[in-house]
Write a protein that holds these residues in place. Structure first.
Motif, short mmCIF file in Angstrom:
data_model
loop_
_atom_site.label_atom_id
_atom_site.label_comp_id
_atom_site.label_asym_id
_atom_site.label_seq_id
_atom_site.Cartn_x
_atom_site.Cartn_y
_atom_site.Cartn_z
N GLY A 86 0.81 -1.22 0.00
CA GLY A 86 0.00 0.00 0.00
C GLY A 86 0.84 1.26 0.00
O GLY A 86 0.56 2.21 -0.75
N VAL A 87 1.86 1.31 0.84
CA VAL A 87 2.74 2.48 0.91
C VAL A 87 3.47 2.68 -0.42
O VAL A 87 3.59 3.80 -0.93
CB VAL A 87 3.74 2.34 2.06
N ALA A 88 3.96 1.59 -1.00
CA ALA A 88 4.70 1.69 -2.26
C ALA A 88 3.83 2.26 -3.37
O ALA A 88 4.28 3.12 -4.15
CB ALA A 88 5.22 0.31 -2.66
N LEU A 89 2.58 1.83 -3.46
CA LEU A 89 1.70 2.33 -4.51
C LEU A 89 1.41 3.82 -4.35
O LEU A 89 1.34 4.56 -5.35
CB LEU A 89 0.39 1.53 -4.51
N LEU A 90 1.28 4.28 -3.12
CA LEU A 90 1.05 5.71 -2.89
C LEU A 90 2.27 6.52 -3.32
O LEU A 90 2.15 7.57 -3.97
CB LEU A 90 0.74 5.95 -1.41
N ILE A 91 3.44 6.05 -2.97
CA ILE A 91 4.68 6.76 -3.32
C ILE A 91 4.87 6.80 -4.83
O ILE A 91 5.26 7.82 -5.40
CB ILE A 91 5.88 6.08 -2.63
N ILE A 92 4.59 5.69 -5.49
CA ILE A 92 4.73 5.63 -6.95
C ILE A 92 3.80 6.64 -7.61
O ILE A 92 4.19 7.37 -8.53
CB ILE A 92 4.43 4.21 -7.46
N ALA A 93 2.56 6.71 -7.13
CA ALA A 93 1.58 7.61 -7.72
C ALA A 93 2.03 9.06 -7.60
O ALA A 93 1.99 9.83 -8.57
CB ALA A 93 0.22 7.43 -7.04
N MET A 94 2.50 9.45 -6.43
CA MET A 94 2.90 10.85 -6.22
C MET A 94 4.14 11.20 -7.04
O MET A 94 4.20 12.26 -7.69
CB MET A 94 3.17 11.08 -4.74
N SER A 95 5.15 10.34 -7.03
CA SER A 95 6.41 10.64 -7.72
C SER A 95 6.22 10.67 -9.23
O SER A 95 6.79 11.51 -9.93
CB SER A 95 7.48 9.60 -7.34
N ALA A 96 5.41 9.74 -9.76
CA ALA A 96 5.22 9.68 -11.21
C ALA A 96 4.43 10.86 -11.73
O ALA A 96 4.62 11.29 -12.87
CB ALA A 96 4.53 8.37 -11.58
#
Length: 533
Positions: A155-165
């Motif tokens: 869950g944390v990884a998906l949130l970080i990916i969304a924001m950075s991308a």
């Protein structure tokens, strides 16, 4: 967790994604996406540098060591502060390099082959540390939600990916600034509430009730071992903060030399502030919660829950969600920055050089977003692997990776700034030599040999063995790397490569106002101030 806590966490998640959406229009090319056009003010970059040094590891792995060993852990922050003194001098030189990714600076200094090597090696190292950071935040969230670490990592990884991308470097650094305010505020609240507990009795009561090992540095670790460990930390932190990797990647986005130097103030002051705030809860937990093993059986190392356990006990209803968001923010900043750097390196120095040398800026921007997603998914997979390791505490994992692979990469990237006459292969050759030396010592010297070495007089305890093992790995590696790098100067060609001359010329040439693209200082203040309020 109360409904108000869940609402706070949900709002925070949407807010972070919204930041990416707000800044998406600011990215017109790869320079904007990866370094915000090199136009950011000192307080933005400084706050980002400060907060990325305080991931959830500070409140989990570091708190676990404080719980077990006391305030001798503060040596880490002291060494960081000393290392930043040199950064104050070098930061302007890093900005003058005028590159989009730090590996482009490596190409100027060492040539194309070294650029390719450092692209692959540094990306692997960053993803490894990123995966560990994901596992760290999952360890923190596990006792809060009462679930295992694996779904939390995802869950944390998906949130970080969304924001950075979505938002790129500007979104990452803007969110870092906002989150630095949030983290400090919550840490102050938790520390004050813990000290106000009647069972704690303020600062004096906490000191009087703490076990002997908390304030007696020599209670668990003998002074000579602690001194050796501190020396290795200083070497490690100085190299990490002042290399073309650790330094240049952080200050490429700042407006000019003056802003670069001023931006060092934030992390320097933070090295003295945050330990005071972060150490209070685990110290109080040593005498209020000696049964952490029973409280948190799901964790591999229950002492790493000492901070969150105390915080959960003192925070009023609704504030638990704020705590989760604050410590999540601490890791989010580190992971966002790491993911942004990795994606920039892979896009500019791998995709562009090998696959699409004629790619337009629009294509590179799209590729940067796609590779950000890919690198994030790899980081998530590494985090899931770390949660299967049952015997290594987070603190020891971090230091082991720093000694084994971090130090060999950093030494040549620091020496390259000061020593001009070395051949192109001196960079990657030094990394190979240093990694081999580190691995040979780490894996071939048994722990019982270290424990019973005659120099100690009496056998070392397991904690001392771990500290000596880390210290000797760093020292042997740094000495081997330094000597090899100097040795390669004997093979420097008589004719200096043109790109190397450009590298040193740029470091001496001040940034001109017409080189700065992007928003003005006032526009940035308005852009950041609006979501902050």
């Amino acid at each position: 967790m109360k409904p108000a806590d869940n609402l706070a966490i949900l709002f925070y998640a949407f807010f972070m994604i919204a930041i990416g959406m707000v800044y998406i229009k600011k990215n017109k090319d790869s320079s904007d996406f990866f370094r915000a056009g090199g136009s950011l003010t000192w307080w933005l970059v400084g706050a980002s540098a400060f907060v990325t040094m305080f991931s959830a590891w500070t409140f989990v792995g570091c708190a676990g060591r404080v719980y077990r060993l006391g305030i001798s852990t503060s040596l880490i922050f002291l060494c960081n502060a000393i290392a930043l003194v040199l950064t104050f001098i070098l930061a302007p030189r890093f900005r003058r390099l005028r590159v989009i990714s730090w590996v482009e600076a490596v190409r100027l200094r060492f040539g194309r082959n070294s650029e390719n090597f450092f692209t692959l090696f540094s990306s692997a190292v960053a993803l490894l540390f990123g995966g560990m950071a994901l596992y760290t935040i999952a360890v923190f969230l596990s006792p809060v939600f009462g679930i295992s670490t694996a779904p939390l990592i995802i869950g944390v990884a998906l949130l970080i990916i969304a924001m950075s991308a979505l938002g790129g470097a500007l979104a990452v650094i803007a969110s870092d600034f906002i989150q630095s305010l949030f983290i400090v505020a919550v840490a102050i609240v938790v520390a004050v509430l813990v000290l106000r507990l009647p069972e704690v009795g303020g600062l004096t009561g906490m000191i009087n009730q703490s076990p002997d090992h908390i304030f007696n540095w020599a209670a668990v670790i003998r002074p000579e071992v602690l001194g050796l460990w501190g020396a290795a930390l200083l070497i490690n932190q100085t190299a990490g903060a002042n290399s073309l990797h650790g330094g240049a990647s952080r200050y490429l986005a700042v407006r000019n030399e003056r802003h670069a130097r001023l931006s060092v103030i934030f992390p320097f002051v933070g090295m003295f502030l945050m330990p005071v705030l972060a150490f209070v809860p685990p110290i109080a937990a040593t005498f209020l919660m000696p049964d952490l093993e029973l409280r948190y059986p799901l964790l591999n190392n229950p002492s790493e829950a000492s901070y969150v356990a105390m915080a959960l006990d003192v925070l009023p209803p609704g504030m638990t969600g704020m705590l989760v968001c604050a410590i999540f923010a601490a890791t989010l900043t580190t992971l966002n920055s790491s993911l942004s750097v990795v994606a920039s390196v892979v896009t500019r120095n791998l995709y562009f050089n090998f696959f699409r040398p004629k790619a337009t800026e629009g294509e590179l921007l799209l590729a940067g977003r796609a590779l950000t997603v890919l690198m994030g998914l790899i980081m998530m997979s590494i985090g899931l692997y770390f949660q299967t390791l049952k015997d290594l505490p987070l603190f020891e994992i971090t230091l082991a990776l720093a000694g084994l692979i971090g130090m060999p990469m950093m030494v040549p990237l620091v020496m390259a700034i000061f020593i001009r006459r070395t051949p192109d292969w001196s960079g990657w050759g030094t990394v190979v030599v240093g990694t081999v030396v580190s691995a040979l010592f780490w894996f071939s010297v048994p722990r019982d040999v270290i424990a019973n070495f005659a120099l100690w007089g009496a056998p070392l305890n397991p904690i001392e063995v771990g500290d000596v093992r880390f210290a000797m790995t760093v020292i042997f590696s740094s000495v081997a790397c330094s000597l090899f790098f100097l040795f390669t100067s004997l093979f420097d060609p008589a004719q200096e490569p043109e790109e190397r001359a450009v590298f040193f010329e740029r470091m001496q040439t001040p940034i001109q106002e017409n080189e700065i693209n992007g928003d003005s200082v006032g526009a940035q203040a308005k852009l950041i101030g609006t979501p902050t309020m």
